[in-house]
Design a protein around this motif. Structure first.
Motif, PDB file in Angstrom:
ATOM      1  N   THR A  29       0.720  -1.302  -0.411  1.00  5.26           N
ATOM      2  CA  THR A  29       0.218  -0.035   0.045  1.00  5.26           C
ATOM      3  C   THR A  29       0.902   0.871   0.326  1.00  5.26           C
ATOM      4  OG1 THR A  29      -1.258  -1.374   1.184  1.00  5.26           O
ATOM      5  CG2 THR A  29      -1.753   0.786   1.372  1.00  5.26           C
ATOM      6  N   PRO A  30       0.789   1.785  -0.867  1.00  2.00           N
ATOM      7  CA  PRO A  30       1.385   3.512  -0.805  1.00  2.00           C
ATOM      8  C   PRO A  30       0.998   3.876   0.575  1.00  2.00           C
ATOM      9  CG  PRO A  30      -0.691   3.519  -1.957  1.00  2.00           C
ATOM     10  CD  PRO A  30      -0.202   2.471  -2.207  1.00  2.00           C
ATOM     11  N   VAL A  31       1.573   4.824   0.659  1.00  6.30           N
ATOM     12  CA  VAL A  31       1.924   5.141   2.432  1.00  6.30           C
ATOM     13  C   VAL A  31       2.189   7.628   2.140  1.00  6.30           C
ATOM     14  CG1 VAL A  31       2.227   5.442   4.674  1.00  6.30           C
ATOM     15  CG2 VAL A  31       1.947   3.538   3.837  1.00  6.30           C
ATOM     16  N   VAL A  32       1.370   8.555   2.819  1.00  8.24           N
ATOM     17  CA  VAL A  32       1.678   9.324   2.461  1.00  8.24           C
ATOM     18  C   VAL A  32       2.157   9.853   3.329  1.00  8.24           C
ATOM     19  CG1 VAL A  32       0.869  11.657   1.880  1.00  8.24           C
ATOM     20  CG2 VAL A  32       0.594   9.665   0.220  1.00  8.24           C
ATOM     21  N   THR A  33       3.236  10.643   4.492  1.00  3.91           N
ATOM     22  CA  THR A  33       2.829  11.594   5.309  1.00  3.91           C
ATOM     23  C   THR A  33       2.324  12.958   5.925  1.00  3.91           C
ATOM     24  OG1 THR A  33       5.533  12.400   5.485  1.00  3.91           O
ATOM     25  CG2 THR A  33       4.739   9.898   6.671  1.00  3.91           C
ATOM     26  N   SER A  34       1.738  13.347   6.502  1.00  2.36           N
ATOM     27  CA  SER A  34       0.928  14.838   6.468  1.00  2.36           C
ATOM     28  C   SER A  34       2.625  15.648   6.043  1.00  2.36           C
ATOM     29  CB  SER A  34       0.242  15.395   6.807  1.00  2.36           C
ATOM     30  OG  SER A  34       0.709  14.907   8.456  1.00  2.36           O
ATOM     31  N   ALA A  35       3.712  15.165   6.512  1.00  2.00           N
ATOM     32  CA  ALA A  35       4.827  16.446   6.417  1.00  2.00           C
ATOM     33  C   ALA A  35       5.469  16.063   5.182  1.00  2.00           C
ATOM     34  CB  ALA A  35       6.009  15.358   7.600  1.00  2.00           C
ATOM     35  N   GLY A  36       5.083  15.548   4.349  1.00  2.37           N
ATOM     36  CA  GLY A  36       5.863  14.968   3.306  1.00  2.37           C
ATOM     37  C   GLY A  36       4.521  15.381   1.994  1.00  2.37           C
ATOM     38  N   ALA A  37       3.586  15.396   2.513  1.00  2.00           N
ATOM     39  CA  ALA A  37       3.080  15.549   1.172  1.00  2.00           C
ATOM     40  C   ALA A  37       3.007  17.549   1.907  1.00  2.00           C
ATOM     41  CB  ALA A  37       1.623  15.555   1.778  1.00  2.00           C
ATOM     42  N   LEU A  38       3.178  18.325   2.650  1.00  2.00           N
ATOM     43  CA  LEU A  38       3.487  19.294   2.392  1.00  2.00           C
ATOM     44  C   LEU A  38       4.660  19.606   1.816  1.00  2.00           C
ATOM     45  CD1 LEU A  38       1.896  22.668   3.857  1.00  2.00           C
ATOM     46  CD2 LEU A  38       3.426  22.020   5.365  1.00  2.00           C
ATOM     47  N   VAL A  39       5.566  19.285   2.415  1.00  2.00           N
ATOM     48  CA  VAL A  39       7.125  19.442   1.343  1.00  2.00           C
ATOM     49  C   VAL A  39       6.714  19.118  -0.119  1.00  2.00           C
ATOM     50  CG1 VAL A  39       8.731  18.942   1.194  1.00  2.00           C
ATOM     51  CG2 VAL A  39       8.992  19.173   3.293  1.00  2.00           C
ATOM     52  N   ASP A  40       6.056  17.854  -0.685  1.00  2.00           N
ATOM     53  CA  ASP A  40       5.527  18.254  -1.932  1.00  2.00           C
ATOM     54  C   ASP A  40       4.439  19.048  -2.534  1.00  2.00           C
ATOM     55  OD1 ASP A  40       7.555  15.544  -1.678  1.00  2.00           O
ATOM     56  OD2 ASP A  40       5.986  14.038  -1.332  1.00  2.00           O
ATOM     57  N   GLY A  41       3.935  19.373  -1.618  1.00  2.00           N
ATOM     58  CA  GLY A  41       3.072  19.954  -2.384  1.00  2.00           C
ATOM     59  C   GLY A  41       3.174  21.398  -2.990  1.00  2.00           C
ATOM     60  N   LEU A  42       4.246  22.115  -1.486  1.00  2.00           N
ATOM     61  CA  LEU A  42       5.149  23.539  -1.623  1.00  2.00           C
ATOM     62  C   LEU A  42       6.293  22.996  -2.910  1.00  2.00           C
ATOM     63  CD1 LEU A  42       5.905  24.291   1.874  1.00  2.00           C
ATOM     64  CD2 LEU A  42       4.318  25.234   0.842  1.00  2.00           C
ATOM     65  N   ARG A  43       6.686  22.824  -3.103  1.00  2.00           N
ATOM     66  CA  ARG A  43       6.909  21.868  -4.770  1.00  2.00           C
ATOM     67  C   ARG A  43       6.650  22.429  -5.468  1.00  2.00           C
ATOM     68  NH1 ARG A  43      11.720  17.216  -2.018  1.00  2.00           N
ATOM     69  NH2 ARG A  43      13.050  19.089  -0.900  1.00  2.00           N
ATOM     70  N   ALA A  44       5.685  21.513  -5.682  1.00  2.00           N
ATOM     71  CA  ALA A  44       4.211  21.493  -7.066  1.00  2.00           C
ATOM     72  C   ALA A  44       3.873  23.086  -7.421  1.00  2.00           C
ATOM     73  CB  ALA A  44       3.706  20.430  -6.401  1.00  2.00           C
ATOM     74  N   LEU A  45       4.020  23.669  -6.214  1.00  2.00           N
ATOM     75  CA  LEU A  45       3.405  24.840  -6.323  1.00  2.00           C
ATOM     76  C   LEU A  45       4.746  25.933  -7.217  1.00  2.00           C
ATOM     77  CD1 LEU A  45       0.979  25.575  -3.449  1.00  2.00           C
ATOM     78  CD2 LEU A  45       0.385  25.009  -5.802  1.00  2.00           C
ATOM     79  N   GLY A  46       5.431  25.107  -7.024  1.00  2.00           N
ATOM     80  CA  GLY A  46       7.209  25.789  -7.433  1.00  2.00           C
ATOM     81  C   GLY A  46       7.634  27.539  -5.837  1.00  2.00           C
ATOM     82  N   ALA A  47       6.627  27.045  -5.305  1.00  2.00           N
ATOM     83  CA  ALA A  47       7.390  27.584  -4.084  1.00  2.00           C
ATOM     84  C   ALA A  47       8.408  28.059  -3.126  1.00  2.00           C
ATOM     85  CB  ALA A  47       5.714  27.672  -2.736  1.00  2.00           C
ATOM     86  N   LYS A  48       9.123  29.103  -3.070  1.00  2.00           N
ATOM     87  CA  LYS A  48      10.261  28.795  -2.337  1.00  2.00           C
ATOM     88  C   LYS A  48      10.706  29.750  -1.109  1.00  2.00           C
ATOM     89  CE  LYS A  48      12.354  26.915  -5.912  1.00  2.00           C
ATOM     90  NZ  LYS A  48      13.090  25.794  -6.028  1.00  2.00           N
ATOM     91  N   LYS A  49       9.062  30.779  -1.456  1.00  2.00           N
ATOM     92  CA  LYS A  49       9.677  30.998  -0.059  1.00  2.00           C
ATOM     93  C   LYS A  49       7.940  31.464   0.404  1.00  2.00           C
ATOM     94  CE  LYS A  49      13.435  34.717  -1.184  1.00  2.00           C
ATOM     95  NZ  LYS A  49      13.511  35.844  -1.600  1.00  2.00           N
ATOM     96  N   ILE A  50       7.730  31.262   1.420  1.00  2.00           N
ATOM     97  CA  ILE A  50       6.604  30.930   2.309  1.00  2.00           C
ATOM     98  C   ILE A  50       6.312  31.410   3.766  1.00  2.00           C
ATOM     99  CG2 ILE A  50       6.006  28.654   1.026  1.00  2.00           C
ATOM    100  CD1 ILE A  50       6.461  27.038   3.826  1.00  2.00           C
ATOM    101  N   ALA A  51       4.800  31.419   4.355  1.00  2.00           N
ATOM    102  CA  ALA A  51       4.860  31.852   5.804  1.00  2.00           C
ATOM    103  C   ALA A  51       3.463  30.452   5.652  1.00  2.00           C
ATOM    104  CB  ALA A  51       4.212  33.458   5.640  1.00  2.00           C
ATOM    105  N   LEU A  52       3.137  30.469   7.399  1.00  2.00           N
ATOM    106  CA  LEU A  52       2.756  29.550   7.827  1.00  2.00           C
ATOM    107  C   LEU A  52       2.340  30.210   9.290  1.00  2.00           C
ATOM    108  CD1 LEU A  52       4.374  27.840  10.423  1.00  2.00           C
ATOM    109  CD2 LEU A  52       6.386  27.058   8.072  1.00  2.00           C
ATOM    110  N   ILE A  53       1.552  29.336   9.416  1.00  2.00           N
ATOM    111  CA  ILE A  53       0.939  29.798  11.457  1.00  2.00           C
ATOM    112  C   ILE A  53       0.800  28.215  11.659  1.00  2.00           C
ATOM    113  CG2 ILE A  53      -1.282  30.133  11.910  1.00  2.00           C
ATOM    114  CD1 ILE A  53      -2.319  31.969   9.902  1.00  2.00           C
ATOM    115  N   ALA A  54       0.778  27.870  12.603  1.00  2.00           N
ATOM    116  CA  ALA A  54       0.861  27.102  13.598  1.00  2.00           C
ATOM    117  C   ALA A  54       0.623  26.922  14.702  1.00  2.00           C
ATOM    118  CB  ALA A  54       1.862  26.394  13.370  1.00  2.00           C
ATOM    119  N   PRO A  55      -0.510  25.448  15.462  1.00  2.00           N
ATOM    120  CA  PRO A  55      -0.784  25.943  16.612  1.00  2.00           C
ATOM    121  C   PRO A  55       0.189  25.825  17.693  1.00  2.00           C
ATOM    122  CG  PRO A  55      -1.473  24.098  15.716  1.00  2.00           C
ATOM    123  CD  PRO A  55      -0.815  24.702  14.527  1.00  2.00           C
TER     124      PRO A  55
END
Length: 267
Positions: free
Chosen positions: A115-141
């Protein structure tokens, strides 16, 4: 869809902290929007790891349970597994999402149900790369030290975090009880100048889905969350269109993480 062509059903597996109440809400909400188009159906299945407070010690102890959870979900022959705790992965050291994904996938292979496994940590990194994002801001609890762990992890993956807000909430149930629309005011604390994307919730427990499209329209740059990124990567692993209404640019159907992941694997 023809009456002679029944909808194809996919089983979505999630490994979640015992106190998480959001991933089993937001991911089904996004995938139900896809179902409205016809042709695809989803069922949802979870296995839990004990965690009540978002502290380093509890996160490390919780992560040890992830192997058991992967086995349990593979017993159900799910089609994809999502590990739904971003900070647990990131607190284990830079690049740990790759090790975790590979190890948990091996557990499913050993159980006769690859079964393929996705982690939310890896997904966020992959999603940012897919968007071509080099510089970001974030909100965390998270508390400020754990928020810094998240920032350092993302920056180690080649994405600069120009600004962040740490809400400093240690009780995981309190995080899940937050009003997602409160983020519409909170994001205004950030300096978004020169940012390529905004991570409205760098935590799969902090609700944000209802605010994603509203904030994205206001700021004029892609807005995503850990839950949005996890859904994006799950859909990729299922070879389904990555298009979900009102879930932000990453789920517009216009992006793919495959080129970046292939380059990462070759490096």
């Amino acid at each position: 869809m023809s009456i002679d062509q029944p909808a194809r059903t996919f089983r979505i597996g999630q490994i979640v902290p015992s106190s998480n109440t959001t991933m089993e809400t937001e991911i089904p909400a996004m995938l139900r929007r896809m179902e409205a188009g016809g042709g695809t159906r989803f069922t949802f299945h979870s296995s839990r790891m004990r965690m009540k407070r978002v502290t380093k010690d509890e996160l490390v102890a919780m992560d040890r349970d992830s192997d058991r959870c992967a086995l349990e979900l593979s017993d159900a022959r799910v089609d994809v597994v999502g590990y739904a705790c971003l900070v647990a992965i990131m607190s284990m050291g830079h690049g740990y999402h790759r090790e975790s994904q590979q190890r948990l996938h091996r557990r499913t292979v050993e159980n006769g149900a690859p079964t393929p496994v996705v982690t939310s940590a890896g997904a966020l990194v992959d999603g940012l790369r897919a968007l071509g994002a080099k510089k970001i801001a974030l909100i965390a609890p998270y508390m400020k030290p754990l928020t810094q762990v998240v920032v350092d992890y993302i920056e180690a993956e080649g994405v600069e975090v120009l600004d962040r807000v740490a809400l400093e909430i240690e009780d995981n149930l309190a995080v899940g009880a937050r009003d997602p629309l409160a983020l519409i005011d909170i994001y205004r604390r950030l300096n978004l100048a020169n940012c390529d994307a905004l991570v409205l919730s760098a935590c799969v427990q902090m609700p944000s889905l209802e605010a994603i499209a509203i904030v994205e329209k206001s700021v004029g740059i892609p807005v995503l969350s850990s839950a949005v990124a996890t859904t994006f990567r799950m859909l990729e692993e299922l070879d389904l269109p990555t298009a979900v209404p009102a879930a932000g640019a990453l789920l517009s159907g216009a992006y793919s993480s495959r080129p970046a992941r292939a380059a990462d694997a070759a490096a």
